[in-house]
Motif scaffolding. Structure first.
Motif, short mmCIF file in Angstrom:
data_model
loop_
_atom_site.label_atom_id
_atom_site.label_comp_id
_atom_site.label_asym_id
_atom_site.label_seq_id
_atom_site.Cartn_x
_atom_site.Cartn_y
_atom_site.Cartn_z
N HIS A 81 0.84 -1.21 0.00
CA HIS A 81 0.00 0.00 0.00
C HIS A 81 0.87 1.25 0.00
O HIS A 81 0.64 2.18 -0.79
CB HIS A 81 -0.92 -0.05 1.23
CG HIS A 81 -1.80 1.16 1.38
ND1 HIS A 81 -2.59 1.63 0.36
CD2 HIS A 81 -2.00 1.99 2.45
CE1 HIS A 81 -3.25 2.71 0.78
NE2 HIS A 81 -2.91 2.95 2.04
N ARG A 82 1.86 1.27 0.85
CA ARG A 82 2.74 2.45 0.93
C ARG A 82 3.52 2.66 -0.36
O ARG A 82 3.74 3.80 -0.78
CB ARG A 82 3.73 2.27 2.08
CG ARG A 82 3.07 2.46 3.44
CD ARG A 82 4.15 2.61 4.48
NE ARG A 82 3.56 2.68 5.81
CZ ARG A 82 4.28 2.88 6.90
NH1 ARG A 82 5.59 3.01 6.82
NH2 ARG A 82 3.69 2.95 8.08
N ARG A 132 2.41 7.03 -6.70
CA ARG A 132 1.55 8.13 -7.10
C ARG A 132 2.22 9.47 -6.78
O ARG A 132 2.26 10.38 -7.60
CB ARG A 132 0.20 8.02 -6.37
CG ARG A 132 -0.96 8.60 -7.18
CD ARG A 132 -2.31 8.36 -6.51
NE ARG A 132 -2.49 6.94 -6.13
CZ ARG A 132 -3.40 6.51 -5.25
NH1 ARG A 132 -4.22 7.39 -4.66
NH2 ARG A 132 -3.50 5.23 -4.96
N GLU A 192 -9.31 -2.83 -2.23
CA GLU A 192 -8.35 -1.76 -1.96
C GLU A 192 -7.48 -2.11 -0.77
O GLU A 192 -7.96 -2.55 0.27
CB GLU A 192 -9.09 -0.45 -1.69
CG GLU A 192 -9.56 0.18 -2.99
CD GLU A 192 -10.23 1.53 -2.76
OE1 GLU A 192 -9.94 2.18 -1.74
OE2 GLU A 192 -11.06 1.90 -3.62
N LEU A 193 -6.19 -1.89 -0.93
CA LEU A 193 -5.25 -2.25 0.13
C LEU A 193 -5.44 -1.40 1.38
O LEU A 193 -5.14 -1.84 2.49
CB LEU A 193 -3.81 -2.10 -0.37
CG LEU A 193 -3.29 -3.32 -1.14
CD1 LEU A 193 -1.99 -2.99 -1.84
CD2 LEU A 193 -3.10 -4.49 -0.19
N ASN A 194 -5.94 -0.22 1.19
CA ASN A 194 -6.15 0.70 2.30
C ASN A 194 -6.90 0.05 3.47
O ASN A 194 -6.55 0.22 4.63
CB ASN A 194 -6.92 1.93 1.78
CG ASN A 194 -6.89 3.06 2.78
OD1 ASN A 194 -5.95 3.13 3.59
ND2 ASN A 194 -7.89 3.90 2.76
N ALA A 226 2.50 1.78 -3.32
CA ALA A 226 1.54 2.28 -4.31
C ALA A 226 1.31 3.79 -4.12
O ALA A 226 1.26 4.55 -5.09
CB ALA A 226 0.23 1.52 -4.20
N LEU A 227 1.20 4.20 -2.85
CA LEU A 227 1.00 5.63 -2.57
C LEU A 227 2.22 6.44 -3.00
O LEU A 227 2.08 7.53 -3.58
CB LEU A 227 0.74 5.85 -1.08
CG LEU A 227 -0.58 5.33 -0.50
CD1 LEU A 227 -0.68 5.64 0.99
CD2 LEU A 227 -1.78 5.93 -1.26
N SER A 275 -3.91 -0.99 -9.46
CA SER A 275 -2.80 -0.88 -8.52
C SER A 275 -3.39 -0.61 -7.14
O SER A 275 -4.57 -0.27 -7.02
CB SER A 275 -1.86 0.26 -8.91
OG SER A 275 -0.71 0.24 -8.08
N ASP A 276 -2.55 -0.81 -6.10
CA ASP A 276 -2.98 -0.55 -4.72
C ASP A 276 -4.17 -1.43 -4.32
O ASP A 276 -5.03 -1.02 -3.55
CB ASP A 276 -3.31 0.94 -4.55
CG ASP A 276 -3.27 1.37 -3.08
OD1 ASP A 276 -2.80 0.58 -2.23
OD2 ASP A 276 -3.74 2.49 -2.79
#
Lengths: 412, 412
Positions: A116-117, A123, A348-350, A119-120, A326-327
């Protein structure tokens, strides 16, 4: 458009089928026209940071076909957490240097946090990356998936082991051992300990007591239950979750220190339970602590779990390349309990990262010492079938990769 | 001549194939024209003393066929030692009341002592009894037999378990666990701990250190060896025998108390070894204590062992009925290592009872931390092949006997 390369990595504690997911992802990636080269990071993200990447196009097809038969993590795992900006900068330098467009990371809660991190950050940095999480944990504690690859096989090992050991106990209880205790992994959630109840599926003797981490341990109540069981049946078979807690929320385990992710290392609760049963009830007790055996027992992996592990690996490639996602993590969605039906879906990975799914109340028996029929209905399809094993000389055969390293392009 | 009845009984710690011997003996006895009824004593000799005999002619053929698929001791085991004249008097009263002409007892050293004493008493009392010992022990420590039924299966479990767990360790050692310790049963002899070396048969990673009870434990030398191994390989996989002793011959195990046979109950040495590795080397360690799982793991029994277990049971009936022998044990005589060939032969119980066969020097590596090629050549045929398992719902299926008790003819 220039084709991109893919990195697959393994992270966290292993399962007996994490390499089945590796296989699913690798074979799907090797078949994928959009992907140029398929790499694996040695020891997960550590290997990426150190530019230790192996080129899977250099392996023979025969050895790749043996990957899903191999326990452990064939590319090495890690407990690395990406913390500093420097870590991320380095990571994307490596991605850029090796033309990485796809990053697949196979792990549990902490590893999903890592994906997740990343992917962020991609971005934030404006780096074109498709980062996908492939679930894996014997703990079965990931959110937003019906269950996790790895759980079914560890559950099958747990149920068969306690079934066999209880047969031993039944044989011995006449004038010898009356209590058998088996400790179970599973971290903070009771899924794996609960799976011991599947021992009773064919009318066999399931453990009479399962101590779940979701139920605060009451020593007095437990000892009464053991004594009452011995009086009734002559013996008592107990499975205890490593993360058993008292009513104040303190771990009862005698060894507790934190790993690199800040997680408490649990274990040896079985020895503690043995001590109190022996001292306070004066019964002869045997105790097993399977430890790594429980999560590495590829020889008795579930066929259902093994197939799903392969499929989630392949689905991750599809999500990244065909669907351009993604993510997200590949999740398993159950369509029917019996006969068991399921499909895969991106989540969503969030919502997954670093959260823990505990055993819900409806799965815990009212007296707190076992599970409900609802749990059995949930868990039973996951242990169905026996994954094939290749034996030679009476011992399993595993993949032996050449491990051809990709030439380093960066310093350090 | 009036036909006689037969009693079969199980004694001592179970193995995953003791019921295969039960099956061999029972089926051979049921087929034998000279034998009227086939009985089993519940909990071995205890059941005979209490006249708790079940009539096997009342079981269905389908359930009898499932007996060799069932772990534990299907008729219950015991640790009873016949000590007093009263015990023997009672025993022969039961034999007489139920027209018993054949007594087959399935067990290890202590149980062979029991059969031997019964045979001697029969002669003393002038009671016509054929008493035969059927060997069984995962410890493999019986004299005058090449090996013991039960050993091959426990050895297979041990080798596969350490192979899988070492794969786990290899995956994790980069930034987490560097040492894995597995405790092994085997009583005073190192046969079972030694079998861990079979993990290397296909070129896989066998444990780098095996601590045998035949080699006095030298803490300093051991810790140096662990450290040296970690420096060389990055990780160290250790198997330790439960009966490890120091140079003065004292058990290092932290729990030691005697069972009904006067044997010390061993165990938890793995925890001790973990503690010293952690404290003195500062390495992260995981430890497994399989305990009963090691001797009950029918799901991964050796096909060779399983077949031999059936055959020694059948041979016992032949010795008693066709050959008219008594006071003997069925022994396995090896004719060739590779390809493996063997035959069965009766040996006098006198030389077997209560003696212990230790791992000979030629099987122990010069540095004391492993085994020789000679041991591997000895042990490898015994784990060959996988005994069949009947699975239903992902869980093994076992025999469910009706257990029709023979009507009691005596008081008390």
């Amino acid at each position: 458009m220039k084709k991109k390369n893919l990195i697959y990595g393994q992270s966290g504690g292993v399962t007996s089928v994490i390499n089945a997911s590796a296989y699913g992802a690798i074979v799907a990636a090797l078949e994928e026209a959009e992907i140029e080269n398929v790499y694996a990071g040695i020891n997960g993200i550590n290997g990426v940071l150190e530019e230790k990447l192996i080129d899977l196009t250099k392996e023979t097809k025969d050895e790749i076909e043996k990957i899903p038969y191999t326990p452990g993590a064939i590319f090495g795992s890690c407990r690395k957490k990406l913390k500093t900006e420097e870590d991320f900068r380095r990571l994307f330098e490596v991605f850029e240097a090796h033309n990485i467009g796809y990053f697949l990371y196979n792990g549990g809660n902490d590893s999903m946090e890592t994906v997740h991190r990343i992917a962020l950050k991609a971005r934030e940095y404006g780096y074109p990356l498709k980062a996908i999480g492939i679930p894996k944990t014997v703990d079965n504690d990931l959110m937003h998936t019906d269950h996790c690859p790895g759980y079914g096989s560890a559950a099958k090992y747990t149920a068969i082991s306690i079934l066999e050991a209880t047969k031993d106990l039944i044989a011995m209880h006449g004038d010898s051992t009356q209590v058998f205790i088996m400790e179970s992994m599973g971290r903070y959630a009771g899924w794996l300990a609960a799976s011991a109840a599947l021992a009773g599926l064919n009318g066999g003797t399931a453990p009479q007591i399962i101590l779940l981490p979701e139920v605060p341990f009451d020593e007095e109540k437990f000892l009464s239950k053991v004594e009452e069981t011995i009086v009734r049946d002559g013996y008592c078979s107990v499975v205890v979750a490593e993360a058993l807690k008292d009513s104040s929320g303190n771990y009862i385990s005698t060894e507790a220190y934190k790993d690199a992710f800040g997680n408490v290392q649990l274990g040896k609760i079985g020895i503690y339970i043995q001590k109190i049963v022996r001292q306070k009830l004066g019964r002869k007790v045997h105790t097993a602590l399977p430890d790594y055996l429980q999560r590495s027992s590829r020889h008795i992996a579930s066929l259902t779990d093994w197939r799903e592990a392969i499929e989630v690996g392949a689905a991750a490639v599809k999500y990244a390349v065909k669907d351009g996602l993604s993510d997200v993590m590949v999740s398993i969605v159950r369509d029917n309990d019996y006969p068991y039906l399921k499909h895969y879906s991106p989540v969503e990975l969030n919502g997954v990262a670093s959260a823990v799914k505990y055993l819900p109340e409806e799965f815990i028996a009212e007296n707190g010492f076992g599970v409900t029929e609802k749990f059995i209905e949930y868990a039973r399809p996951l242990i169905n079938g026996e994954a094939p094993v290749i034996y030679l000389r009476g011992i399993p055969v595993y993949a032996k990769l050449k491990r051809v390293f990709v030439e380093k392009k960066l310093k350090g």
